[in-house]
Design a protein around this motif. Sequence first.
Motif, short mmCIF file in Angstrom:
data_model
loop_
_atom_site.label_atom_id
_atom_site.label_comp_id
_atom_site.label_asym_id
_atom_site.label_seq_id
_atom_site.Cartn_x
_atom_site.Cartn_y
_atom_site.Cartn_z
N THR A 2 -42.52 78.31 -88.61
CA THR A 2 -41.95 79.32 -89.49
C THR A 2 -42.06 80.69 -88.83
O THR A 2 -43.09 81.06 -88.29
N GLU A 3 -40.98 81.44 -88.88
CA GLU A 3 -40.98 82.79 -88.31
C GLU A 3 -41.61 83.78 -89.28
O GLU A 3 -41.98 83.43 -90.38
N TRP A 4 -41.68 85.02 -88.88
CA TRP A 4 -42.28 86.08 -89.67
C TRP A 4 -41.21 86.81 -90.47
O TRP A 4 -40.54 87.70 -89.97
N GLY A 5 -41.07 86.47 -91.74
CA GLY A 5 -40.19 87.20 -92.65
C GLY A 5 -40.90 88.45 -93.14
O GLY A 5 -42.11 88.63 -92.93
N GLU A 6 -40.18 89.30 -93.82
CA GLU A 6 -40.76 90.56 -94.30
C GLU A 6 -41.92 90.33 -95.25
O GLU A 6 -42.93 91.03 -95.19
N GLU A 7 -41.82 89.35 -96.16
CA GLU A 7 -42.90 89.11 -97.11
C GLU A 7 -44.16 88.62 -96.41
O GLU A 7 -45.26 89.09 -96.69
N ALA A 8 -44.00 87.68 -95.48
CA ALA A 8 -45.16 87.16 -94.74
C ALA A 8 -45.79 88.26 -93.89
O ALA A 8 -47.02 88.36 -93.81
N ALA A 23 -56.78 83.59 -92.64
CA ALA A 23 -56.11 83.00 -91.48
C ALA A 23 -55.01 82.04 -91.87
O ALA A 23 -54.16 81.70 -91.05
N GLY A 24 -54.98 81.61 -93.13
CA GLY A 24 -53.89 80.75 -93.60
C GLY A 24 -52.54 81.42 -93.44
O GLY A 24 -51.52 80.73 -93.31
N LEU A 25 -52.52 82.74 -93.45
CA LEU A 25 -51.27 83.47 -93.24
C LEU A 25 -50.68 83.20 -91.86
O LEU A 25 -49.48 83.36 -91.64
N LEU A 26 -51.53 82.81 -90.91
CA LEU A 26 -51.10 82.61 -89.52
C LEU A 26 -50.66 81.18 -89.24
O LEU A 26 -49.98 80.93 -88.25
N GLN A 27 -51.06 80.25 -90.10
CA GLN A 27 -50.78 78.83 -89.86
C GLN A 27 -49.29 78.56 -89.79
O GLN A 27 -48.52 79.00 -90.63
#
Length: 161
Positions: A2-8, A23-27
């Motif tokens: 998954t790429e980095w969208g604005e919300e993420a 770190a779950g944000l990075l998975q």
Amino acid sequence: MTEWGEEALARLRAAAHRGFGDAGLLQGRPLGPVLQYAGDVLVAALEQGRDVRSLALACLDELNGRALPGDAELADEVAAALGVRAPTGLVPLPVDLGAVAAAMQDGCQVLDPERGDVVPAGEADGLPVPPGVLPEGEDARRGAARAWLAAQGFRPAPRSL
């Protein structure tokens, strides 16, 4: 992946800014575009005792391979949090690296070394933030601010509201 969208990306920025070791944000996402944020989140996660060693080692490898301004300083912090290198000895300062980068671009501002605030020159005593040409991209600008901060003897620490 998954790429980095604005919300993420907004959630990652907030986690880094507040010192949340989420770190779950990075998975499942590439670390390369956000190494400066990822490193801060992983250092916080390691300090909080979370099991993120493999992700932190991957981040460390990417920081060492990329070698942009600020990457070596952050790699030292990640390695220290992993316990594979001694702590840097830099003094933690609750500072917003984005604000430091903006000050570097604008000039005529100082960093309050006690509170971590960036203010116009003349409003407070502090470290003059040198104006300069910054690299393109949010992550690279954050790294340039980190490199300057380390040269002053500080490392960014989480800021609370």
